[in-house]
Scaffold this motif. Structure first.
Motif, short mmCIF file in Angstrom:
data_model
loop_
_atom_site.label_atom_id
_atom_site.label_comp_id
_atom_site.label_asym_id
_atom_site.label_seq_id
_atom_site.Cartn_x
_atom_site.Cartn_y
_atom_site.Cartn_z
N TRP A 193 33.46 33.57 -28.46
CA TRP A 193 32.52 32.75 -27.70
C TRP A 193 31.14 33.41 -27.74
O TRP A 193 31.00 34.57 -28.17
N THR A 194 30.15 32.65 -27.32
CA THR A 194 28.81 33.20 -27.16
C THR A 194 28.45 33.12 -25.68
O THR A 194 29.05 32.35 -24.94
N GLY A 195 27.47 33.87 -25.27
CA GLY A 195 27.10 33.90 -23.86
C GLY A 195 28.11 34.73 -23.08
O GLY A 195 28.93 35.44 -23.67
N ALA A 237 50.87 25.19 -23.28
CA ALA A 237 51.26 26.58 -23.07
C ALA A 237 50.06 27.42 -22.63
O ALA A 237 48.94 27.17 -23.03
N ASN A 238 50.34 28.39 -21.80
CA ASN A 238 49.35 29.39 -21.41
C ASN A 238 49.46 30.51 -22.44
O ASN A 238 50.56 31.01 -22.69
N ILE A 239 48.36 30.92 -23.05
CA ILE A 239 48.46 31.95 -24.09
C ILE A 239 47.77 33.25 -23.70
O ILE A 239 47.62 34.14 -24.53
N GLY A 240 47.36 33.36 -22.44
CA GLY A 240 46.80 34.63 -22.00
C GLY A 240 45.46 34.47 -21.31
O GLY A 240 45.12 33.38 -20.85
N THR A 241 44.71 35.56 -21.23
CA THR A 241 43.42 35.53 -20.56
C THR A 241 42.36 36.20 -21.42
O THR A 241 42.67 36.99 -22.32
N ILE A 242 41.11 35.86 -21.12
CA ILE A 242 39.98 36.56 -21.74
C ILE A 242 39.10 37.12 -20.64
O ILE A 242 39.07 36.60 -19.53
N ASP A 243 38.39 38.18 -20.97
CA ASP A 243 37.36 38.73 -20.09
C ASP A 243 36.03 38.33 -20.71
O ASP A 243 35.63 38.85 -21.75
N CYS A 244 35.37 37.35 -20.08
CA CYS A 244 34.11 36.86 -20.66
C CYS A 244 32.90 37.35 -19.88
O CYS A 244 31.82 36.77 -19.96
N THR A 245 33.06 38.43 -19.12
CA THR A 245 31.93 38.95 -18.33
C THR A 245 31.04 39.89 -19.14
O THR A 245 29.92 40.18 -18.74
N SER A 246 31.54 40.38 -20.27
CA SER A 246 30.78 41.34 -21.06
C SER A 246 29.68 40.67 -21.87
O SER A 246 29.83 39.53 -22.31
N THR A 247 28.58 41.37 -22.08
CA THR A 247 27.52 40.84 -22.94
C THR A 247 27.70 41.30 -24.37
O THR A 247 27.04 40.82 -25.27
N ASN A 259 31.19 42.36 -25.76
CA ASN A 259 32.53 42.04 -26.30
C ASN A 259 32.82 40.56 -26.05
O ASN A 259 33.18 40.17 -24.95
N THR A 260 32.67 39.76 -27.11
CA THR A 260 32.80 38.31 -26.94
C THR A 260 33.93 37.76 -27.81
O THR A 260 33.82 36.67 -28.38
#
Ligand SMILES: *[C@@H]1O[C@H](CO)[C@@H](O)[C@H](O)[C@H]1NC(C)=O
Length: 169
Positions: A39-41, A69-79, A81-82
Motif C-alpha cells: 500500500w501507499t500512505g 476468509a480472514n488472512i491476517g493483519t497488517i500494520d499500516c501505521t509505519s511511514t 514499511n508499507t
C-alpha cells in the motif's frame, strides 16, 4: 458553497489514509503461498488499531459480496514499511478454498478494497462463484468480473454522500 466545502473536507480525509497497490487486477495468488499486500500512505491516524488491521478475502456479485476468509493483519501505521506478506489458507470454514476471482477488504479507516484478482487452489479448481445460469468453465478463467468493485465504489459514494448530507445539516 457549504456543500462543496464539506465534500472537499471529506476528500482530504480520505486521501490521508492508505491506498492498496498490490495485489492488482491480473495478479494470481496460489493458496498456501505467502504473497505481498502493498500500500501507499499510512494509517497512523488510527492509533493503536492501525497496528493490527484485518485483511479479508471477499467475493460475490454486486449486492451480495461475501466474506470468504480472514488472512491476517497488517500494520499500516509505519511511514517506511508499507508491505506485509500474507497467506491464503487452502481451507476455509466452508471447505477447500475454491479457485476463482476475489478481492481483499482491508479494514482500515476508511475500509479499503483491492481490485479483483485471481486466487488459485490446485486442489479445488472448480469455482462455483454463486453463478446460477452459466456452466462452470473447464479452462482457466478468461473474464475478470468487476461487479464487486462497482458495488464497492457505489457504496463508498453513497456513504460519502450521506456524510455530506449530515455535515450540511
Ligand atoms: C514490515 O512489517 C511486517 C509486519 O507488518 C514484517 O513482517 C516485515 O518484516 C517488515 N519489513 C521490514 C522491512 O521491516
Amino acid at each position: 458553497m457549504k456543500f462543496i466545502a464539506a465534500a472537499l473536507t471529506l476528500a482530504a480525509v480520505a486521501s490521508a489514509q492508505i491506498q492498496l497497490s498490490d495485489p492488482t487486477e491480473g495478479t494470481v495468488w496460489k493458496v498456501g503461498v505467502a504473497q505481498y499486500v502493498r500500500w501507499t500512505g499510512n494509517c497512523a491516524a488510527m492509533g493503536a488499531a492501525g497496528k493490527a488491521v484485518t485483511v479479508e478475502v471477499i467475493n460475490g456479485p454486486a449486492g451480495n459480496v461475501k466474506f470468504i476468509a480472514n488472512i491476517g493483519t497488517i500494520d499500516c501505521t509505519s511511514t517506511t514499511n508499507t508491505s506485509t506478506s500474507l497467506t491464503v489458507p487452502p481451507q476455509t470454514n466452508n471447505g477447500p478454498f475454491e479457485s476463482g476471482t476475489y478481492a481483499l477488504r482491508v479494514n482500515a479507516d476508511p475500509i479499503q478494497y483491492t481490485t479483483n484478482f485471481i486466487i488459485n487452489n490446485p486442489d479445488a479448481p472448480a469455482a462455483s462463484a454463486g453463478a446460477t445460469a452459466t456452466t462452470p468453465s473447464t479452462t482457466e478463467p478468461t473474464t475478470k468480473p468487476s461487479s464487486a468493485n462497482a458495488l464497492m465504489a457505489g457504496s463508498a459514494l453513497a456513504m460519502a454522500a450521506l456524510a455530506v448530507v449530515q455535515l450540511v445539516l
